[in-house]
Structures are given as C-alpha cells and as structure tokens.
Enzyme design. Structure first.
Site, PDB file in Angstrom:
ATOM      1  CE1 TYR A  75      34.633  73.147  22.054  1.00 56.73           C
ATOM      2  CE2 TYR A  75      35.704  70.987  21.948  1.00 56.73           C
ATOM      3  CZ  TYR A  75      35.607  72.245  22.218  1.00 56.73           C
ATOM      4  OH  TYR A  75      36.622  72.859  23.057  1.00 56.73           O
TER       5      TYR A  75
ATOM      6  CE1 TYR B 160      40.109  73.409  22.356  1.00 55.46           C
ATOM      7  CE2 TYR B 160      41.596  72.362  21.314  1.00 55.46           C
ATOM      8  CZ  TYR B 160      40.478  72.508  22.210  1.00 55.46           C
ATOM      9  OH  TYR B 160      39.944  71.191  22.536  1.00 55.46           O
TER      10      TYR B 160
ATOM     11  CG  ASP C 173      49.337  72.459  20.655  1.00 56.67           C
ATOM     12  OD1 ASP C 173      49.475  71.342  20.037  1.00 56.67           O
ATOM     13  OD2 ASP C 173      48.386  72.737  21.406  1.00 56.67           O
TER      14      ASP C 173
ATOM     15  CE  LYS D 288      43.636  68.286  16.450  1.00 55.01           C
ATOM     16  NZ  LYS D 288      42.153  67.687  16.548  1.00 55.01           N
TER      17      LYS D 288
HETATM   18  N1  PMP Z   1      46.146  71.293  20.522  1.00 57.85           N
HETATM   19  C1  PMP Z   1      45.777  71.838  19.504  1.00 57.85           C
HETATM   20  C2  PMP Z   1      46.401  72.819  18.574  1.00 57.85           C
HETATM   21  C3  PMP Z   1      44.708  71.405  19.070  1.00 57.85           C
HETATM   22  O1  PMP Z   1      44.144  71.962  17.796  1.00 57.85           O
HETATM   23  C4  PMP Z   1      44.046  70.271  19.787  1.00 57.85           C
HETATM   24  C5  PMP Z   1      42.456  69.666  19.167  1.00 57.85           C
HETATM   25  N2  PMP Z   1      42.020  70.144  18.309  1.00 57.85           N
HETATM   26  C6  PMP Z   1      44.678  69.669  20.670  1.00 57.85           C
HETATM   27  C7  PMP Z   1      45.616  70.283  21.540  1.00 57.85           C
HETATM   28  C8  PMP Z   1      43.667  68.807  21.614  1.00 57.85           C
HETATM   29  O2  PMP Z   1      43.751  67.710  21.026  1.00 57.85           O
HETATM   30  P1  PMP Z   1      42.816  66.343  21.659  1.00 57.85           P
HETATM   31  O3  PMP Z   1      41.414  66.785  21.154  1.00 57.85           O
HETATM   32  O4  PMP Z   1      43.407  65.111  20.977  1.00 57.85           O
HETATM   33  O5  PMP Z   1      43.216  66.385  22.990  1.00 57.85           O
END
Ligand code: PMP
Length: 444
Positions: free
Chosen positions: A22, A151, A257, A286
C-alpha cells in the site's frame, strides 16, 4: 543500529529489495523512510533514536502496545517448548486453550478454524458459508451481499466482497460479483447531511437485496459498527440489529468481520455486541495476538460445523493453512486474552473512548472539516474534499507534520484518524488529539 551510517545503508538496501505494501513508489523514492528498530509501550523508535507515538497501533493490531513483558515472555517460553506442529489430525495445548478461550467469549457453542492473516479468516468464512449450503443440498445459495466501502482483505475472495474501484479495478475480470448495499455511515452517507436520521433509506437497498435474493444468498458479510479501511465509516447498532433479524428471517448467514474492530477497539470485546446480535461466523485477527504474531480465526456457530461430518456423505472441509494455529502465535494470543481479562482492557478502552470523544468535541470549529466522529478508541476527522483530491493532499501534509512531531498515523484519503493502543495513558491521548487539532487548523 542507531548510527547515521547504518540508516543510509539500510535505506539503500530497502529501496533495492523491499516492495512496500500500500505504498506509492514515489513516496519511497523521494521521502524520508523511518526505519523502526524498537518498540516500547505506545511508542516506536527509529534507527536514529527518534520516538514516535504509534497512533494507529501498527495497522490496528497492537492494542496492548509494544514490548509487553508478559507477551514477550509467553513467546519465548513457547519457542523453547514447541515452535510448530500442525492441526491436521493433530493438536497442541496452546491452540486448544486459545480455541476454548475464544469459545468462552460467546454465549452459544462455537468451533474455531485458525489461520494467520485477517484475509485468510475471511476466505475461510466465505468458503464455509458456501459449503454449508452445499452440505444442506442447497447449492444454489452461493452468492454474497456486502456493503459499499467494505474492506475484508486483499486475497481475491476478500476483494470480491470488499470491492473498491480505486484499488481493485485491475482485478475486475476475476473477482466474483457481489450484491452491494450502500455504506450506512452516519454523517457521511449518500442520503443525508450529518446529524439527520436516515436509517430507513440506508437499510432500504440491503432489505431489498435480502428480500429478492435470499434464495441465492449464502451470506452477508459486514464490518460491524465501523468500516475501517473504507474510511472509518461508522453506522448505528440499529442497522446491525435489523440486518441480523432479516438474515435470520430469510435464512441467510451473517458474517461479522471483526478483524479490525474486535478485541475492545469500539469499547466492547466485539463490535457486534453493541447491537446485541449473534453472527453465525466471526472473523478475528490483528489484535488476537496483541499484534505480536500473525494469527487469525474464523469462529463458527457449532450448528454450521455439524453439517461438515464425513458420514453418511463426506462433507469434510478441505481447507487449511500450513501455519494455522501456530503454537508460538497461539501462545501470544492466549496471553493476550489473559491480559485482557485480568487488566480489564475492554472497560479501559471504553473509558479512554470517552476521553477521546471529549477531546474531539473540543475541535468542532476546525476549518474545512466535513465531519468529526468517534467510536470507542477510534477518532476521525474527515476533511473537506474536491474533485482534485485536495482533502487527501492536505491529509498527507498533516501526516508528514505529525510525523515530524513524533506521531505516526496514516490517513485514508481525506480521512485522518487515530486508533492508538488501548493502553495509551490518558494524558498522551489528550495530547495526541490536541496535536492533531493544531495540525488540521494550521495546514489548509
Ligand atoms: N478485515 C478487516 C475488517 C480489516 O480491516 C483487515 C485489514 N485491515 C482485514 C480483514 C485483512 O486482514 P490482514 O491484513 O491481516 O489480511
């Protein structure tokens, strides 16, 4: 580390070998590149010894800050015992403990499928939804609905349900089509100006999608309460309640999510708790390990898991990643959840959230600001924008100034936000918002 010579050499090596995620080439080629060599508490230190407040918790993961002695100790302890062993036909204590702890966070019975990254937890959820309906002899239920500005990660399935034209146009030919409902962001949605109630209009398209397409829908996926990477777009708990109710009525699975919002960020353990709902699947990542090691999970209602038996027909879920539930990452996660429990981190985040809200409310008169919003430990200043993208340019200038002042953040276009660790000392949090306010006021 620490000398100028080192920094110059490492910067050159970096430019020669790393493809930064990014990140625009021009930024790496022209700008200063802080090389972070140490983390302690809510601060990161670069190779020159400069100290930065980690105001975005290193991509929203390090909710407990950096270098937490208990997490470091848990990782070292586990490393000496068992570094890796698979979960295929085998098990190990840390994965068992972690799955039990996660299951205990839910009122109903759950099963936990581990992976490493958030995107992988989302991919698993999408595939589980598809195979669940297949197992029940309803293979026609194979489509998904999601929200605009959602996202869910950068793998192709996750991109399909989190399609953003500005990022994903090159992949248009391979992503699968998804029913997309408008993002219900209060104050920044397509329907009303800030401050007005617009739930009916916001929910209308989602209602229509569920009414007309339930027969072919496997699941709806949403980021509960706040769409993160799409611009920290917050919605009401009532929206989620209505969505959960309609999903149940129409026999469509609901996937929450929680990769970004889970583990206290919004002032509840999981963001969906604000709505009192119980999603069929919950994706986490995370901060599951305090952001110390990559581990993620798809937490699935046991009744779904039950349809994956191998008798009388083989409905085994043929899916898994080499490092799923890695013992060292799992040990970090077990210790993280123990710290959450023992130190009341979620309640602390809710209290700190009130401080954040109080400070942001003081910034009401900032110039050229479209909207200020907050939820738990997320604070957002959305700048005015125009066709030339002036808001994003201004946001980048604010980012650069704050970096020089020792604060690391990373705006999303014209959206400047802070998501500091949930253990940020109150005076540091207040100072962060004040510094942000000054930067927004002075950079026009
Ligand atoms: N889902 C959400 C809501 C996220 O914010 C993110 C990452 N910012 C992801 C999935 C993807 O996670 P990763 O970068 O660990 O693949």
């Amino acid at each position: 580390m620490g000398t100028d010579f080192d920094k110059t050499r490492y910067e050159a090596m970096d430019r020669q070998s790393i493809w930064h995620p990014y990140t625009k080439h021009s930024v790496i080629e022209s700008g200063p590149l802080p090389i972070i060599t140490r983390g302690e508490g809510v601060y990161l230190y670069d190779a020159t010894g400069r100290k930065y407040l980690d105001a975005i918790s290193s991509w929203w993961a390090c909710n407990l800050g950096h270098g937490h002695p208990r997490l470091v100790e848990a990782i070292i302890r586990q490393t000496k015992e068992l570094q890796h062993s698979i979960l295929g036909n085998l098990s190990h204590p840390r994965a068992i403990e972690l799955a039990t702890m996660l299951n205990d966070l839910f009122p109903d019975d759950r099963r936990v499928m581990f992976a490493s990254d958030g995107a992988c937890a989302v991919e698993a959820a999408l595939k589980i939804a598809l195979q669940y309906w297949y197992n029940l002899d309803r293979p026609e239920k194979c489509r998904f609905a999601a929200l605009d500005f959602g996202y869910h990660g950068d793998t192709l399935g996750a991109v399909s349900v989190g399609y953003l034209k500005s990022f994903h146009k090159p992949f248009e030919s391979v992503v699968f089509p998804v029913f997309q409902a408008p993002s219900p962001c209060c104050g920044a949605c397509a329907f009303h100006e800030p401050g007005q109630t617009c739930l009916e209009e916001c929910f209308d398209t989602m209602r229509l999608i569920l009414r007309e397409h339930a027969h072919e829908l496997a699941a709806v996926i949403v980021e509960p309460m706040c769409q993160g990477a799409g611009g920290m777009r917050m919605h009401s708990a009532e929206y989620l309640r209505r969505l959960a109710e309609l999903c149940r009525e129409k026999e469509v699975l609901l996937i929450a999510d929680e990769v970004a919002m889970g583990f206290g960020r919004t002032g509840k353990m999981f963001a969906f708790e604000h709505a009192g709902i119980s999603p069929d699947m919950v994706c986490v990542g995370k901060s599951l390990s305090g952001g110390y090691l990559p581990i993620s999970a798809t937490i699935v209602r046991a009744s779904l898991f039950e349809t994956f038996r191998d008798t009388p027909q083989d409905h085994t879920f043929y899916h898994g990643h080499t490092f799923a539930g890695n013992p060292i990452a799992a040990a970090a996660a077990v210790e993280t959840l123990a710290i959450y429990q023992e130190e009341g981190i979620v309640a602390r985040a809710a209290d700190l959230g009130k401080v954040l809200a109080e400070e942001l409310q003081r910034l009401k008169d900032l110039p050229d600001v479209r909207n200020i919003r907050w939820l738990g430990m997320i604070g957002v200043i959305e700048l005015e924008d125009d066709a030339k993208g002036r808001g994003a340019i201004r946001a980048a200038a604010i980012r650069d100034r704050l970096r020089r002042e020792g604060i690391l953040l990373r705006p999303l276009g014209n959206v400047v936000y802070v998501m500091p660790p949930l253990v940020t000392p109150e005076p540091v949090l207040r100072e962060l918002v004040r510094a942000l306010g000054c930067a927004v006021r002075e950079i026009r």
